[in-house]
Design a protein around this motif. Structure first.
Motif, PDB file in Angstrom:
ATOM      1  N   GLY A  28     -32.680  47.802   2.844  1.00 54.49           N
ATOM      2  CA  GLY A  28     -32.021  47.487   2.586  1.00 54.49           C
ATOM      3  C   GLY A  28     -30.722  47.285   1.929  1.00 54.49           C
ATOM      4  N   SER A  31     -31.085  49.970  -0.687  1.00 52.18           N
ATOM      5  CA  SER A  31     -29.700  51.454  -1.147  1.00 52.18           C
ATOM      6  C   SER A  31     -28.570  50.645  -1.697  1.00 52.18           C
ATOM      7  N   LEU A  32     -28.716  49.163  -1.931  1.00 54.34           N
ATOM      8  CA  LEU A  32     -26.979  48.994  -2.662  1.00 54.34           C
ATOM      9  C   LEU A  32     -27.928  49.476  -4.695  1.00 54.34           C
ATOM     10  N   GLY A 129     -30.750  49.856   4.721  1.00 57.94           N
ATOM     11  CA  GLY A 129     -29.475  49.341   4.445  1.00 57.94           C
ATOM     12  C   GLY A 129     -28.305  49.097   5.687  1.00 57.94           C
ATOM     13  N   ALA A 130     -28.035  50.227   6.355  1.00 61.98           N
ATOM     14  CA  ALA A 130     -27.191  50.356   7.481  1.00 61.98           C
ATOM     15  C   ALA A 130     -27.315  48.801   8.563  1.00 61.98           C
ATOM     16  N   LEU A 133     -26.921  45.622   7.324  1.00 58.76           N
ATOM     17  CA  LEU A 133     -25.641  44.935   6.291  1.00 58.76           C
ATOM     18  C   LEU A 133     -25.348  44.617   8.215  1.00 58.76           C
ATOM     19  N   VAL A 134     -25.334  45.392   8.944  1.00 58.57           N
ATOM     20  CA  VAL A 134     -24.556  44.703  10.571  1.00 58.57           C
ATOM     21  C   VAL A 134     -25.757  43.099  10.696  1.00 58.57           C
ATOM     22  N   LEU A 136     -27.005  41.113   8.350  1.00 56.32           N
ATOM     23  CA  LEU A 136     -26.711  40.226   7.739  1.00 56.32           C
ATOM     24  C   LEU A 136     -25.253  39.868   8.666  1.00 56.32           C
ATOM     25  N   ALA A 137     -24.519  40.457   9.128  1.00 52.69           N
ATOM     26  CA  ALA A 137     -22.656  40.139   9.588  1.00 52.69           C
ATOM     27  C   ALA A 137     -23.414  39.008  11.015  1.00 52.69           C
ATOM     28  N   CYS A 178     -29.436  39.462  15.531  1.00 50.56           N
ATOM     29  CA  CYS A 178     -29.327  39.583  13.787  1.00 50.56           C
ATOM     30  C   CYS A 178     -31.356  39.998  14.384  1.00 50.56           C
TER      31      CYS A 178
END
Length: 461
Positions: A28, A31-32, A129-130, A133-134, A136-137, A178
């Motif tokens: 992830g 990916s950034l 990465g997707a 991201l979720v 981490l949210a 998570c």
């Protein structure tokens, strides 16, 4: 060039390891960073190609980096997920030093396994990465829920009041979600690795079967050639040498008592020696014609057509002046296919016209011989008629295929397809470009107890 294939790794692990979860986090982050940089390099390089090829300054380093990345991904699939990786067969340079290294890099670009690895490398980073991201949210929501529950007490959202226990439950659920998302990301990463870079054992089995078939073809062709040489020596050269020795023996006996007869016998022996030399020269030409080495395939086939007592319409089309992709083995096989076909036609076909076409494309050499004779040709291994059987073995030893159509009374069409390049993964197998009334039938593999084979080629449909 040689071709090699490899298999690395162990059976895939059924449980998700901490290393797999960590791999999602690292993917992830990449990916950034790296994924974005890689895509920008590729798009910019392709866009700059029309500008005098300046895009190569980005594309060449990108391709080299991708080769490194593909290798890292394969090792990661083994180390993190325990997936066995079947590396497809590819050509390897026989050169040494920097030239060999560069040629290996070039050959790798032509394999489907490399490009699947490139696709996997980028998809794995995007998917990781997707999920990250979720996740981490969810981590933020869980942390916030527990922080509110411990430090701020009940929270009112509009008309709804959430107690400390409700906030704690929501925070715990978010933290659990998570962890679930990270686990799902690891499973998705494993699935991508299995689908794109691991390959399958079936592919390896097909490669082994193909190599075994080629090896058996080479063994059978060598056995047929050995038998032919033994027969030619035993039935042709040996009796003439015996006759030569007897003539010289008679000349030595008569040299004192009858010099005239001795001189005549020596003359006969001299003529016989020259005839034996001619026979040996013809025998050597049957192993590998000198004209192939001296003047190439086109001239050798022209010589065959000129010697044929049946009119031959010859059409040869080869790539480039150096006949790119043709080596000594394939030139020899193509020559003997035509030579044996013309010999069989002259002996058995009762034909009035023969058409020979030899075409080379970037992937194969296609040899087609067609006559207007009486047909009925078959591939037999009965020890009496083995010409077509020998051709079958020669063609099979190169990885090629042989097709034949010979309906009784309808003439005979023989077509051989000889591969001239390395097979690429996913490429369709070579087959004779036969017309609708012809069928290329695989040769049967079973053997009897003596190790011999009974091979036949199906003819008209």
């Amino acid at each position: 060039m040689d071709e090699t294939s490899e298999r690395t790794g162990a059976p895939a692990r059924s449980r998700i390891s901490p290393a797999a979860l960590a791999s999602v986090v690292v993917g992830g982050v990449l990916s950034l960073t790296w994924c974005v940089a890689s895509i920008v390099m590729l798009v910019t390089g392709l866009g700059a190609l029309p500008a005098l090829g300046s895009g190569l300054l980005l594309l060449v380093p990108w391709l080299l980096l991708m080769q490194v990345a593909v290798r890292i991904e394969r090792h990661r699939a083994v180390a993190v997920h325990g997936i066995g990786v079947n590396i497809p067969a590819r050509r390897r340079s026989l050169r040494r030093g920097a030239a060999g290294w560069l040629q290996d890099r070039w050959f790798e670009l032509g394999t489907g396994g490399f490009w699947r690895g490139v696709l996997h490398h980028h998809l794995a980073m995007i998917v990781a990465g997707a999920f990250l991201l979720v996740a981490l949210a969810m981590l933020w929501l869980g942390w916030s829920g527990w922080e509110l529950a411990l430090l701020h007490g009940p929270v009112r959202i509009g008309s709804l009041e959430m107690s400390r226990w409700v906030l704690a439950v929501l925070g715990t659920a978010a933290l659990a979600l998570c962890a679930v998302l990270l686990a799902l990301g690891a499973l998705a990463d494993r699935g991508l690795a299995r689908g794109l870079i691991s390959g399958s054992e079936e592919e390896l089995r097909e490669q082994v079967a193909d190599l075994a078939e080629r090896r058996q073809g080479a063994v059978d062709a060598a056995a047929q050639e050995r038998l032919r040489i033994e027969r030619d020596l035993h039935d042709g050269v040996q009796p003439r040498l015996v006759n030569l020795a007897m003539t010289l023996g008679l000349a030595r006996t008569a040299i004192r008592t009858d010099p005239d007869r001795a001189e005549r016998l020596v003359g006969e022996a001299h003529a016989e020696a020259k005839a034996v030399m001619t026979d040996l020269r013809q025998l050597a030409r049957g192993i590998h014609p000198a004209v192939l080495t001296d003047r190439g395939l086109d001239a050798a086939l022209s010589a065959l057509a000129a010697r044929s007592r049946i009119p031959v319409d010859l059409d040869v089309s080869l790539l480039g002046p150096a006949h790119a992709g043709l080596d000594r083995e394939r030139e020899g096989v193509a020559y003997f296919v035509v030579a044996e076909a013309l010999t069989n036609i002259a002996k058995h076909a009762e034909a009035e016209q023969v058409s020979v076409s030899v075409r080379q494309d970037p992937h194969a050499l296609r040899v087609r011989i067609e006559d207007d004779g009486r047909g009925g040709a078959r591939v037999r291994r009965d020890g009496l008629s083995t010409g077509l059987a020998g051709l079958t073995d020669r063609v099979r030893a190169t990885g090629g295929v042989l097709g034949i159509s010979s309906p009784v009374g309808g003439g005979t069409v023989l077509e051989a397809v000889l591969p001239t390049g390395a097979p690429s993964s996913g490429a369709a197998p070579l087959r004779p470009a036969l017309s609708a009334d012809l069928t290329a039938v695989p040769l049967p593999r079973p053997t009897d107890g003596t190790g011999t084979r009974d091979q036949t080629l199906e003819v008209p449909r």
